[in-house]
Every structure is written in C-alpha cells, then in structure tokens.
Design a protein around this motif. Structure first.
Motif, PDB file in Angstrom:
ATOM      1  N   TYR A  54     -25.696 -20.128  18.164  1.00 25.82           N
ATOM      2  CA  TYR A  54     -25.677 -18.966  17.283  1.00 25.82           C
ATOM      3  C   TYR A  54     -25.841 -17.698  18.111  1.00 25.82           C
ATOM      4  O   TYR A  54     -26.619 -17.663  19.077  1.00 25.82           O
ATOM      5  N   TYR A  55     -25.145 -16.631  17.723  1.00 29.40           N
ATOM      6  CA  TYR A  55     -25.250 -15.357  18.446  1.00 29.40           C
ATOM      7  C   TYR A  55     -25.048 -14.188  17.480  1.00 29.40           C
ATOM      8  O   TYR A  55     -24.481 -14.344  16.394  1.00 29.40           O
ATOM      9  N   LEU A  56     -25.530 -13.024  17.926  1.00 24.85           N
ATOM     10  CA  LEU A  56     -25.364 -11.756  17.213  1.00 24.85           C
ATOM     11  C   LEU A  56     -24.320 -10.946  17.965  1.00 24.85           C
ATOM     12  O   LEU A  56     -24.432 -10.774  19.193  1.00 24.85           O
ATOM     13  N   GLU A  57     -23.333 -10.416  17.283  1.00 23.92           N
ATOM     14  CA  GLU A  57     -22.224  -9.758  17.952  1.00 23.92           C
ATOM     15  C   GLU A  57     -22.002  -8.363  17.388  1.00 23.92           C
ATOM     16  O   GLU A  57     -22.018  -8.155  16.168  1.00 23.92           O
ATOM     17  N   VAL A  58     -21.822  -7.370  18.324  1.00 24.23           N
ATOM     18  CA  VAL A  58     -21.458  -6.011  17.936  1.00 24.23           C
ATOM     19  C   VAL A  58     -20.347  -5.552  18.863  1.00 24.23           C
ATOM     20  O   VAL A  58     -20.154  -6.096  19.956  1.00 24.23           O
ATOM     21  N   THR A  59     -19.610  -4.542  18.451  1.00 25.30           N
ATOM     22  CA  THR A  59     -18.561  -3.980  19.298  1.00 25.30           C
ATOM     23  C   THR A  59     -19.178  -3.231  20.465  1.00 25.30           C
ATOM     24  O   THR A  59     -20.350  -2.820  20.419  1.00 25.30           O
ATOM     25  N   GLN A  60     -18.384  -3.038  21.518  1.00 24.41           N
ATOM     26  CA  GLN A  60     -18.888  -2.332  22.693  1.00 24.41           C
ATOM     27  C   GLN A  60     -19.328  -0.912  22.365  1.00 24.41           C
ATOM     28  O   GLN A  60     -20.262  -0.379  22.987  1.00 24.41           O
ATOM     29  N   THR A  86     -20.576 -10.736  27.611  1.00 23.52           N
ATOM     30  CA  THR A  86     -19.842  -9.484  27.480  1.00 23.52           C
ATOM     31  C   THR A  86     -18.357  -9.811  27.433  1.00 23.52           C
ATOM     32  O   THR A  86     -17.809 -10.447  28.352  1.00 23.52           O
ATOM     33  N   LEU A  87     -17.717  -9.376  26.375  1.00 24.54           N
ATOM     34  CA  LEU A  87     -16.288  -9.577  26.207  1.00 24.54           C
ATOM     35  C   LEU A  87     -15.592  -8.230  26.352  1.00 24.54           C
ATOM     36  O   LEU A  87     -16.239  -7.183  26.506  1.00 24.54           O
ATOM     37  N   LYS A  88     -14.280  -8.202  26.264  1.00 24.23           N
ATOM     38  CA  LYS A  88     -13.514  -6.972  26.483  1.00 24.23           C
ATOM     39  C   LYS A  88     -13.920  -5.876  25.527  1.00 24.23           C
ATOM     40  O   LYS A  88     -14.111  -4.717  25.937  1.00 24.23           O
ATOM     41  N   ASP A  89     -14.071  -6.217  24.248  1.00 20.25           N
ATOM     42  CA  ASP A  89     -14.382  -5.186  23.260  1.00 20.25           C
ATOM     43  C   ASP A  89     -15.642  -5.473  22.470  1.00 20.25           C
ATOM     44  O   ASP A  89     -15.955  -4.782  21.503  1.00 20.25           O
ATOM     45  N   ARG A  90     -16.362  -6.552  22.886  1.00 13.13           N
ATOM     46  CA  ARG A  90     -17.553  -6.928  22.134  1.00 13.13           C
ATOM     47  C   ARG A  90     -18.644  -7.391  23.084  1.00 13.13           C
ATOM     48  O   ARG A  90     -18.369  -7.760  24.223  1.00 13.13           O
ATOM     49  N   ALA A  91     -19.846  -7.398  22.543  1.00 21.18           N
ATOM     50  CA  ALA A  91     -20.988  -7.934  23.292  1.00 21.18           C
ATOM     51  C   ALA A  91     -21.765  -8.871  22.378  1.00 21.18           C
ATOM     52  O   ALA A  91     -21.858  -8.647  21.159  1.00 21.18           O
TER      53      ALA A  91
END
Length: 854
Positions: free
Chosen positions: A475-481, A496-501
């Motif tokens: 499980y994770y919490l995700e927000v945009t960069q 860390t993803l291209k447009d999200r963390a």
C-alpha cells in the motif's frame, strides 16, 4: 568450436563435464530411467540429448541445441501452459513421463527441481488426461497357468483372475483393453513369447516387481491382509506387482484401492478376441466405421458408459439375472415419464465413481468436492421416481442413499463456486470456522481502513492524495510531483516516478502487516479446514462407491430402454440354457440399421434341432456378413439384458459366441492371412460346445480351391458333430449338397438377380442355395475395366463347362453297378464320357487362345 555432447556424456562422466543445470537433469533422469523427463526451465519443459530427439519425433516439434563455449547438445521443449495436451499425446504413444518442476523462483543460482508427477498410460488419475473410459493397468504372472491382475486407479477397481491357457489370457486382455501390461521376469526368458506380447499390446509392455514376499507385503499394506481368494503364487505376484507399480507412480498413496475382486472368466459368456473384433464391439474394422458401443453409448454419465462397456465385454449366463434386467428395461420402456425423469436427473450428475476415488485418495480439489455434493443432491429425486418399483429398479432405488450428512457437511464448509486450487482464498463458507471468520473480519477491517484512508488524507492535508497497491511496494500514498513538497512530515517517500511521488507512513505499514498476517493465517486455516473435510469424506468411500455403482447401472438400463423405445426394438423371450431353438423375426443389424435408416432390409433367422447349421450362399455385397453379425449381435444384446433389434425374438442362453469374419494378417509376427485364419478357426473348433453360437464367413479362402473346400467341408462336419448353433457363409457351392446328407444342415441364400447385364441385390435371406456367386458381375460393379470383366465372363463359361463335365462323369461312375455292366455297355459309357470331357475342354481351349494372342 562447440562440442556436440553425445547421450553417453549426458549419462554422466564425472563432475565438471556438464553445466550444473544439465547435471541436475541427468541426475533426475538417472533416478527415473524408464521415463521421459520433462525438465522445467522457466516457461518451458525441456529435454536434452537423445530424449530431445525422441520428443521432437513424437510431437513433431522443432529440435534446437543448447550451446555454450565448450558444449552443445540437442534440446526440445514444450510450453508449460500446454503441458497437458502434449503429455496426453506422449501417453497415447505409450511413453512414460516424469514431470520435473521448479520448486523455487529463479532468482539467482541453480534452481531446485523435483519430480512431482510420474505419469504412465495405465496409472492415470488426473481427469485432464483421462478419457471417460476405463484405464486399466494389467500385471501378468505364470505358474499353473497364468494369473492376471487388473487395476484402474481412476475408480479404485481392482480385480484378478486365473487362466489355463495363453489364448484365454490374451482374450481377457483384449476384452479389458489394458493400457499398460506388466510382465513377470519369467516371460523375458522366452523371446517368442515376449515378441507375441509386444505384437498384441504394442503401446506398453513393461517389467514390474514380481517377488512373492514383496507382493504379499504390498497386499498387506494396501488391503490390510492377503485375500484368501489368492490361492496361487502367480495370483499373489500379479496383484502385488500391479499395486507396487501403481504406488510408485502415486507418491506412495493408494487409498482409492480398498478391495480386490477375484472373478471367474467362465462366469460370463465367452467372447474371444476374434469375436470382439469381428463384431466391432469397441473398435471399427475399417477407418471411419461405427461400433456397437457407439451405437448404444447414449448414457448420461461417464460411469454409465464404462458400465455399458463392462456389460458388453461380460454378458450374463444366469437366466434369472438376464430376466431381471429385461424386466427393468421393460418397465422403463413402458413408463415414459419414469424413463424421461431418470435420464433428466442423470444428465445433471457428475462422474461419481471417479469423484469417490479422488476423495478416497485425498486428491479431490474444491470444485470436485462441490460436484460431489451436487450429484448427491440429485439422489432424492431418483428415489422418488423409483419408489414403488420392485425388482432391479426397486433395488437400485434402495441403493441410492442420499447420504444427507455428506451433503450437509460439504455445503456447510464450502462456498458454491470455489476456486480451482487450494490457497487462493475464498474457499470456506462464512460461519463454518470461527477462527477463520475472526481472521477474515480483522483483514476486512484493515482493508476498510485502507479504503477510507484516501478520503481522510485528502481532508487532513488538502492535497489530491491517492491510495494505491501493488505487489512490490504494497500500500502507498501517491501525489503528483507538483504537490510532493507539500506532504506532511509523517510521509516517508518510497518511490519517485516521472510525474508522481509515492509515500508510506508508519501506521499504514503496520496496518498492511496486520492485513497480510490475517490473510496468510486465513489461507492456512482454509487449507487445514479443507484437508480435514477431505479426510472426513474419505470415511464415506464405500458408501459413495455403492451409490456410484447404482447410478451407473440405472444409467445403462435407462439408456437401453430409451434406445429400444426410439428404434422399435423388442423384448426377447429368454428360452434358457438348455433350449434348442433360436427365432428372430425381422431382425436388423443395430449399427447398419442406424446408418441406413428406413432402407435397411430386415431378415428372419430360425435355428432348432432340424435347422442347427444354416449354410448361407450368395454374392459378395449382398449382405451375408451383415446377416451373420445380426444374429450374433442379437444374441449378445439379449445376454446383457437388452431388448434386441427385431420385431420378435426367442433366444437360448449361449455359453460363447465364436466368430471368424474378414481377413487379416500378422506380417510382423510372421503369420499370413491364411495362417491367422486357421489359428482363429482352431480356437473356435476347440472352444465351441453344443451351447455355443458359431459364426463363420468364407472359411478356407486363403489357400487353393481344393484345399480351402476340404477345410471348409471338414469344419462344417465338425460343427455338425459338436451340435453348436452355426451360421456358415461360403462361396463353395459344393457344400450345399450337405443339406441332404447331414441332418440339420439347411441351405439359405441372399437373393440377387441379374437383369439386362445389371445385378440387383435384394438383401433378403431366402431358402435354398444360390444359383451363382455373381463374382464377375460384382467385379463389374466395382469398376474393373470392361475388357477384363468380358474376358472373365468367357473364361468362367469355359471353366464351368469343364468342371461341370468332370463332376457329372464322377457322379455317374460312383453310381454304376459294375456287376451288372456288360463289356459293350462299359465301352459305350467310356466313349460317352470321353466325348463329354472333350466338349468340356472349352476352358483349356480359351487358355490356349490367350497364350496365342500374347
């Protein structure tokens, strides 16, 4: 240059010669030398060396090579996802298969592999590889004759018998169509005998462990004791060998085998291998042909089809049992509601016989256990339908105990639509297991907390937080960069993803661990609960087997009744074992009639003390063989308790049906068509009694005309002395004179007429001998060139004139009273005979013309 490693190297020439993975392969193959090892490498099962070449030939797949710097060897494989279909083809070719699976994920280093399945043609239990028919393993030992053990692991059936001759043993193996035959070591000492076995049973002839002490231990282990019926060493050895071989393929478990039946082959009507083949009971004689079993097998269940096969290969000899079955079929024919109701219920039934065997061996999967419950739930409907009936139907109704405690247990424990495999979750019904319910509730609460987490975090942080899950991060919490720098301090970034963390939090990780703990514990408890359920169900194996047997019998009886009603078959009148009459009115061949429908021409058949041997003549293609088979099949159907395809029938009880129809050879065994014919004829003449039905077609045609005629004549005389019921089809018209010389021999022929150069077949059997075999006309119908058939007609006329003159002279000479003949009269007779013989030499003149023309 890569080294091409031969099979001798793959057998192992010391450490370091092969790469580690291939050393592992060789080790597993050496442990199972009689098996083709399918060695899992990722998404494929691979084979190497000569095994790869063999697999490539058998399956028609591409042969590649495994190559490294110093090493190369043939390699061939099949996809893991297509394993079953390829293994099925290998088994059909008589190949034993060992499946070696990866026991861990291929992360790094050498992966552990272990043989998880040993599959042989005669020891299958997996429904995915089994046909609906029986699947027998046979074991044969010798000593005071021959001993045969037959084992079907898919149903737990285990039986044995003793035989005085090898021919009787062969007949029994052919009747049961064993998929795999184990031979005791003493057979290997006789090369001719081994060759004979391999020729007759080419798919699989194997060696087994036949030591008597080991066999007794195996019987004791499996059955609790050595059955008293095993009165000879050979029987003990055969039965023990079958069990030991089967146990080796089943990881040591044979719980499905609970009893051994010693049966007497003479307790049923004798059907030699030649009769089974000639009457096409189970296999057609020609490609695309139909069989009797296919004509009858409209059973609703797989168990019913197997029971029908069992009845056909072992027809009854007991008059009371035959009448009881006929009564049951009759009742079902007369009561269409009963018949339709029974067949409708059976249509919804699963293969209870094999389900019971799977349960007893603790191998039943969740869906199989639910299928068991669904089938048992049908029993009350059948009990209601059969209520008030006596005889066989009443007895079957009493045997169909509903076993309500079994149904209630399964329904209480399992969901209606369980997963395919254990460990997938969602198997045990809520309310069945308190601890399991508590774990599920705790896991559900955790998942609900996670489901509400997104709304809570959005309200708390004011950010567009999303809650997600994957197998790697959990499980994770995700927000945009754009919002990543605004997250609360208790968020810990994990990706860390291209447009999200992506982030986690201590309480999220704790809740996640609790959910995983509860789900893991729940899955473990589900497996334990299902295992306990299977153990409990295994205690009902005997009762389940009894119900399965009753269901299959009811299925066969209702099928025979349905066929009788739909096709206009009639109930035969059973005359008993001592009867000397057979009467059939408007009888039809059941398979041919089905193919021809309304165009089939029925015939009568009458045999009694004054008509004991029916001598049938007539042209080829007119229906002689069909007529012979019709009588034999009506007799066979009667003795399984079936109605017969005739308007009326009166039949005795035969002790055997012996047939010789058609031509075949055994070139591999060094036997010509004529030798095979004579061997089968010998078995018939030695085995036929006054209570046997003998069907012979064209005896003696595989040799010269005079030899063949002499053999056919002597055979007919022998059958006349034996007193057997006999139907004898022949083209030897000389035999027709026996009608007046041997009491009980009666001439019949199949009507045909030649008109305007065309031959018409009426397919009607009528009294008297045929006028001709119409061989040239049949050849013309078959498409021979006109010049050939015209010339054949000329030759036939000449040959007939010559033979006719010779015969007439011989007959007159035999009738002469030489004591009253004067010398002048003798000279006049000699002159007349000489003139007639000269006039009859047209055939020789035609031959001279032919030589001159060439």
């Amino acid at each position: 240059m890569p080294l091409n490693v031969p099979q001798s190297v793959l057998k192992g020439n010391g450490p370091g010669v092969l790469p580690p993975m291939l050393e592992q392969y060789v080790h597993l193959r050496d442990q199972h030398p009689d098996y083709l090892v399918l060695f899992q490498v990722g998404d494929f099962f691979e084979t190497f060396g000569e095994d790869a070449e063999r697999l490539s030939r058998l399956l028609g797949i591409t042969l590649t090579h495994k190559t490294s710097k110093d090493f190369s060897t043939p390699m061939a494989g099949i996809p893991v996802r297509a394993k079953d279909q390829h293994i099925e083809r290998l088994l059909a070719a008589g190949v034993r298969v060992a499946v070696a699976e990866q026991m861990e994920l291929p992360l790094s280093g050498l992966v552990e592999r272990r043989v998880t399945e040993l599959l042989t043609p005669g020891t299958l239990t997996d429904e995915r590889l089994l046909s609906a028919e029986e699947n027998y393993l046979a074991a044969v030992a010798s000593g005071d004759g021959y001993a045969l053990a037959l084992l079907d692991l898919s149903t737990g059936e285990f039986r044995c018998a003793a035989f005085g001759t090898r021919g009787a043993l062969y007949d029994e193996l052919a009747r049961y169509r064993a998929r795999e035959v184990l031979l005791a070591p003493e057979f290997e000492e006789n090369a001719a005998l081994m060759a004979d076995f391999r020729q007759r049973f080419p798919l699989m002839v194997s060696r087994g462990s036949f030591e008597e002490d080991a066999a007794r231990e195996e019987l004791q282990h499996t059955l609790g004791s050595v059955p008293e019926s095993l009165v000879t060493s050979a029987l003990v050895r055969a039965c023990g060998a079958a069990l030991a071989y089967a146990r080796a393929t089943q990881q040591g478990r044979l719980e499905m085998v609970t009893r051994l039946i010693r049966y007497e082959p003479g307790a049923s009507l004798h059907l030699p291998e030649s009769a089974i083949r000639a009457l096409e009971l189970f296999e057609p004689n020609a490609h695309g042909g139909q069989t009797l079993i296919a004509c009858l097998a409209h059973t609703r269940t797989a168990g019913g089809r197997r029971r029908l096969r069992a009845w056909l290969r072992s027809p009854l000899l007991d008059e009371l049992s035959i009448r009881s079955r006929l009564d049951a079929v009759d009742a079902l024919v007369q009561a269409s509601d009963l018949r339709g109701g029974v067949r409708s219920v059976l249509y919804r039934a699963h293969d209870l016989e094999r389900l019971a065997a799977r349960v007893s061996s603790r191998r039943a999967m969740p869906k199989e256990v639910v299928s068991l419950a669904r089938t048992l739930e049908l029993l009350p409907e059948l009990e209601v339908l059969l209520a008030g009936h006596d005889g066989v139907l009443g007895h079957l109704g009493a045997r169909l105990s509903a076993l309500p405690e079994v149904v209630m247990l399964i329904r209480a424990a399992l969901v209606d639509n369980p997963p395919l495999r254990l460990g997938e979750g969602g198997l045990i019904r809520e309310g069945f297991h308190a601890e399991l319910d508590a774990l599920r509730a705790e896991a559900l609460a955790g998942r609900e907390w996670m489901a509400e987490l997104e709304a809570r975090e959005r309200a708390r942080t004011g950010l567009p937080v999303k809650v997600g899950f994957n197998n790697v991060a959990g499980y994770y919490l995700e927000v945009t960069q754009a919002h990543a720098h605004k997250v609360p301090a208790d968020y810990r970034q994990i990706a860390t993803l291209k447009d999200r963390a992506r982030f986690t939090r201590a309480d999220v990780r704790e809740r996640e661990r609790e959910i995983a703990r509860c789900e893991t514990a729940a899955e473990r408890l589900e497996v334990e609960a299902f295992t306990e359920l299977r153990d409990t169900l295994a205690q009902h194996t005997e009762a389940l087997s009894e119900v399965a047997g009753a269901l299959s019998e009811l299925d066969v009886l209702s099928t025979l009744a349905d066929i009788a009603f739909a096709r206009g078959w009639s109930r035969p009148r059973t005359l008993g074992a001592g009867a000397t009459e057979l009467r059939l009115r408007q009888a039809r061949h059941p398979v041919v009639e089905l193919a021809l429908s309304d165009s089939f021409v029925p015939n009568d058949a009458d045999l009694d003390t004054t008509r004991r041997v029916l001598l049938l003549t007539g042209p080829n293609m007119a229906g002689k063989s069909t007529y012979l088979r019709t009588v034999a099949l009506c007799a066979l159907l009667h003795q399984i308790g079936s109605f017969v395809p005739a308007d009326a029938a009166e039949l005795p009880l035969f002790d055997g049906i012996h047939t010789r129809i058609g031509a075949s050879d055994d070139l591999a065994g060094g036997r010509s068509t004529f030798m095979v014919e004579m061997s089968e004829l010998a078995a018939i003449l030695h085995g036929a009694t006054s209570r046997s039905l003998v069907i012979l077609d064209e005896v003696g045609r595989g040799t010269s005309t005079l030899d063949g005629l002499a053999i056919a004549w002597a055979t007919l005389e022998h059958l006349h002395r034996t007193g057997a019921f006999a139907l004898f089809a022949t083209h030897y018209f000389e035999l027709t004179r026996l009608e007046g010389e041997l009491p009980g021999v009666v001439n019949l022929h199949v009507a045909a007429q030649e008109e305007a150069g065309a031959l018409t077949f009426y397919h009607q059997v009528v009294p008297g001998a045929a006028k001709s075999s119409y061989g040239v006309e049949v050849a013309r119908l078959a498409g021979l060139p006109g010049a050939v058939t015209a010339r054949a007609g000329q030759l036939l006329t000449g040959l007939a004139a010559r033979d006719g003159g010779d015969s007439g002279v011989v007959q007159e000479l035999a009738a002469l009273d030489l004591a009253r003949l004067t010398p002048l009269q003798a000279l006049e007779l000699l002159h007349a005979w000489q003139r007639r013989l000269a006039e009859g030499n047209m055939g020789e003149n035609l031959s001279q013309d032919a030589r001159a023309a060439s």
